[in-house]
Design a protein around this motif. Structure first.
Motif, mmCIF file in Angstrom:
data_model
loop_
_atom_site.group_PDB
_atom_site.id
_atom_site.type_symbol
_atom_site.label_atom_id
_atom_site.label_comp_id
_atom_site.label_asym_id
_atom_site.label_seq_id
_atom_site.Cartn_x
_atom_site.Cartn_y
_atom_site.Cartn_z
ATOM 1 N N ALA A 1 3.451 -1.761 9.541
ATOM 2 C CA ALA A 1 3.295 -2.764 8.485
ATOM 3 C C ALA A 1 2.710 -2.093 7.247
ATOM 4 N N PRO A 2 3.473 -1.174 6.622
ATOM 5 C CA PRO A 2 2.935 -0.438 5.481
ATOM 6 C C PRO A 2 2.723 -1.327 4.258
ATOM 7 N N LEU A 3 1.841 -0.882 3.391
ATOM 8 C CA LEU A 3 1.596 -1.566 2.129
ATOM 9 C C LEU A 3 2.789 -1.380 1.196
ATOM 10 N N VAL A 4 2.907 -2.296 0.244
ATOM 11 C CA VAL A 4 3.971 -2.198 -0.762
ATOM 12 C C VAL A 4 3.515 -1.229 -1.846
ATOM 13 N N LEU A 5 4.274 -0.192 -2.076
ATOM 14 C CA LEU A 5 3.870 0.850 -3.021
ATOM 15 C C LEU A 5 3.600 0.294 -4.422
ATOM 16 N N ALA A 6 4.393 -0.662 -4.845
ATOM 17 C CA ALA A 6 4.220 -1.229 -6.183
ATOM 18 C C ALA A 6 2.886 -1.951 -6.344
ATOM 19 N N ASP A 7 2.265 -2.348 -5.233
ATOM 20 C CA ASP A 7 0.998 -3.087 -5.292
ATOM 21 C C ASP A 7 -0.226 -2.186 -5.173
ATOM 22 N N ILE A 8 -0.011 -0.898 -5.029
ATOM 23 C CA ILE A 8 -1.117 0.021 -4.764
ATOM 24 C C ILE A 8 -1.983 0.233 -6.000
ATOM 25 N N ASP A 9 -3.304 0.133 -5.793
ATOM 26 C CA ASP A 9 -4.285 0.531 -6.800
ATOM 27 C C ASP A 9 -4.787 1.905 -6.382
ATOM 28 N N ALA A 10 -4.324 2.939 -7.071
ATOM 29 C CA ALA A 10 -4.640 4.305 -6.653
ATOM 30 C C ALA A 10 -6.136 4.581 -6.654
ATOM 31 N N SER A 11 -6.891 3.855 -7.477
ATOM 32 C CA SER A 11 -8.331 4.109 -7.550
ATOM 33 C C SER A 11 -9.056 3.697 -6.268
ATOM 34 N N ALA A 12 -8.380 2.958 -5.401
ATOM 35 C CA ALA A 12 -9.004 2.513 -4.150
ATOM 36 C C ALA A 12 -8.976 3.593 -3.074
ATOM 37 N N TYR A 13 -8.337 4.729 -3.354
ATOM 38 C CA TYR A 13 -8.176 5.769 -2.335
ATOM 39 C C TYR A 13 -8.804 7.078 -2.812
ATOM 40 N N ASP A 14 -9.341 7.820 -1.862
ATOM 41 C CA ASP A 14 -10.007 9.080 -2.180
ATOM 42 C C ASP A 14 -9.023 10.236 -2.318
ATOM 43 N N ALA A 15 -7.832 10.070 -1.786
ATOM 44 C CA ALA A 15 -6.787 11.087 -1.881
ATOM 45 C C ALA A 15 -5.458 10.430 -1.551
#
Length: 228
Positions: A78-92
């Motif tokens: 059940a992967p996340l939708v790439l278009a909805d990703i907030d890159a700042s929420a991830y460390d890498a």
């Protein structure tokens, strides 16, 4: 500990220059080896794909036990939708390969935005093998190719020839990266080879999956020490 976003191809085929649909997906080792090393080190892993489609492994990449290991990763179903990703929420952010990225991530604007934000923020951006196709559409704030002047490695033209698809490929990854100004450093075909250029970490081929993941783990540790 840190949270790493795996951006995985959603493609199931790669359209070759003659129009043939070549079955593909992500390369199992390039997803499983880093996932295992990162989670064993205590880091969290999330998955995103274009459109949130459930990704598939390239049939040619599956070894004994891989299908069971993939099935055991609940978040991959059940992967996340790439278009909805907030890159700042991830460390890498990490990109596994397989020929799938040559089909979709090589031209995906949402992926390019995640990469550009991650690199601009100084967080580790990692890609292995054909996963570097995702770097092709990415530009900097000054509209220069992100890879211009960067020291990287990637699946080589020679490895593509040995694999039998170079003559039918719509483009070759190493050559395309060089055209954009990248300093592509390659090792012998199928040899382990990882290149670290600041927070940009790249691996040449499936054999480089584990060493690239270890370089990411080291970078995350340095980041955690700096924040302490």
């Amino acid at each position: 500990m840190s949270t790493v976003l795996f951006v995985v191809t959603g493609a199931r085929t790669w359209t070759l220059a003659d129009g043939t649909e070549h079955p593909t997906g992500y390369w199992a080792e390039e997803l499983l080896a880093p996932y295992d090393l990162l989670t064993e080190a205590g880091h969290d892993v999330a998955f995103a794909t274009p459109g949130g489609v459930v990704p598939v492994a390239d049939p040619g990449s599956l070894r004994d036990g891989d299908a069971e290991a993939i099935a055991a990763i609940d978040a991959l179903r059940a992967p996340l939708v790439l278009a909805d990703i907030d890159a700042s929420a991830y460390d890498a952010v990490y990109y596994p390969g397989g020929h799938g990225p040559m089909q979709d991530l090589a031209v995906d604007a949402d992926s390019a935005a995640v990469i550009a934000e991650t690199v601009a923020a100084g967080r580790p951006l990692v890609a292995v093998c054909h996963g570097l196709a995702a770097l092709l559409p990415v530009t900097t704030a000054t509209a220069e190719p992100l890879v211009s002047g960067r020291r990287i490695t990637a699946f080589t033209d020679e490895e593509e020839r040995i694999g039998g698809l170079a003559d039918r490929a719509p483009f070759l990854l190493e050559s395309s990266l060089r055209t954009l100004g990248a300093d592509v450093v390659v090792a012998d075909p199928w040899s382990e080879h990882t290149v670290v250029d600041g927070t940009l970490i790249t691996g040449q081929n499936p054999q480089s999956s584990a060493s690239t993941a270890r370089a990411l783990i080291a970078a995350l540790s340095e980041g955690e020490d700096a924040r302490a």
